[in-house]
Write a protein that holds these residues in place. Structure first.
Motif: not given
Ligand SMILES: N[C@@H](Cc1ccc(O)cc1)C(=O)O
Length: 354
Positions: A79-99
């Motif tokens: 889209l031409g919007i730089p992604t440097s100010k955005l963080q991408f997260k995958l749900g599975s990166d933290y949804e599988l944690s014990k907490e």
């Protein structure tokens, strides 16, 4: 936009939305001089469609207002919007944690079946496992550490579910910002899983033309009109963003290297501030080119039959193709992206034949 006042930032964060809940939470954060942190989550059920421009345009506003933004699983780059100010997260990166799982169990112990079903009614396929979905989305707010969640108005019941249940686990209630849904071309909402209701980012120009030409758009009818709705929700906001950007010399966060044509959808020689032009075809009566500074005037002209549906459709096809062209080009130039697309959306018809 760091020089803007908290009120100006709040205005920028919330304009063009259909609804916001918990605005005071955001006002409080802004008044303290902090940058609110928000996230937009997406789980597309098919190839993303141009209705996704609505949240993406809104994310641009958030960035302008110095919001820190997190995105879950989304395609954004082209889209031409730089992604440097955005963080991408995958749900599975933290949804599988014990907490996370411990909290999920604590939540499941207090959520009623009725509330879980109701929360997911508009978003989740109604199967048993769907009962867990709203709780996980609510916990995402806590585990991403955000101040607000942003989504379509279709997420409203999940949002109010989160507002109700997070405090019961001892967590803070977050604000919720909601954009309007883009109606489908054949009525109903534009849905990733229904190819006739939507235009994909990667639909070729002739497919865009065919879909718009087949869309319901009767002369004078502004209430059931998927084509006008697209102009209102996507084309005019994109055009406005482009003309503001062109006016803002230097201070642009758009990256011209990724987008080829970033001009507003105005005809050559249109008066300043024009965000949409329509060139009447002699076939439909002809006349001088019509220039619009806002949607209201265009809607009024359509209602009063000063715009022929055929002329509107042609202008819309051209604008959408100009909008999608850089996205299609960058996709076709990038082998990696094409491989990922094949993996993400396998050709189901072909699979069945094997
Ligand atoms: N429910 C969202 C996807 C989503 C999933 C998890 C979240 O935390 C946020 C959003 C959708 O319908 O597209």
């Amino acid at each position: 936009m760091s020089s803007a006042t908290p009120e100006e930032k709040y205005e920028l964060i919330t304009w063009r939305l259909q609804e916001s809940l918990g605005g005071d939470i955001l006002k409080g954060i802004l008044a303290e001089g902090r940058s609110p942190k928000g996230y937009w989550g997406t789980a597309p059920t098919g190839r993303p469609h141009i209705g996704y421009f609505v949240p993406l345009i809104k994310i641009f506003d958030f960035l302008q207002a110095d919001v820190e933004e997190l995105l879950i699983r989304s395609v954004f780059k082209s889209l031409g919007i730089p992604t440097s100010k955005l963080q991408f997260k995958l749900g599975s990166d933290y949804e599988l944690s014990k907490e996370f799982n411990m909290d999920h169990l604590r939540l499941c112990a207090i959520v009623t079946e009725h509330d879980a079903k109701k929360a997911g009614a508009e978003v989740v396929k109604q199967v048993d496992s769907g009962l867990l979905y709203p709780g996980m989305q609510a916990l995402d707010e806590q585990y991403l550490g955000v101040d607000f969640q942003f989504g379509g108005i279709d997420q409203r019941k999940i949002f109010t579910f989160a507002e109700h249940y997070l405090p019961k686990l001892g967590y803070t209630k977050r604000a919720h910002l909601m954009n309007a849904m883009v109606p489908g071309l054949a009525g109903g909402k534009m849905s990733s899983s229904d190819p006739n209701s939507k235009i994909d980012f990667l639909d070729p120009p002739e497919v865009v033309r065919r879909k718009i030409n087949a869309a319901f758009c009767a002369e004078g009818n502004v209430t059931e009109n998927g084509v006008l709705a697209l102009v209102k929700a996507v084309l005019i906001p994109v055009s406005q963003l482009r003309s503001e950007n062109a006016a803002r010399q230097g201070g642009s966060i758009l990256d011209p290297s990724t987008c080829l044509d970033l001009k507003p959808f105005a005809a050559d020689g249109a008066p300043k501030g024009t965000v949409f032009s329509i060139e009447p075809d002699p076939k439909f009566g002809g006349g001088p080119t019509l220039h619009y500074m806002n949607f209201k005037q265009l809607e009024l002209d359509f209602a009063e039959r000063r715009i022929h549906p055929g002329d509107l459709k042609r202008a819309v096809v051209n604008a959408i193709n100009r909008l999608l062209d850089p996205i299609r080009k960058s996709f076709h130039a990038d082998g990696e992206m094409q491989k990922i697309e094949k993996l993400a959306y396998p050709d189901i018809k072909k699979q069945k034949r094997v």
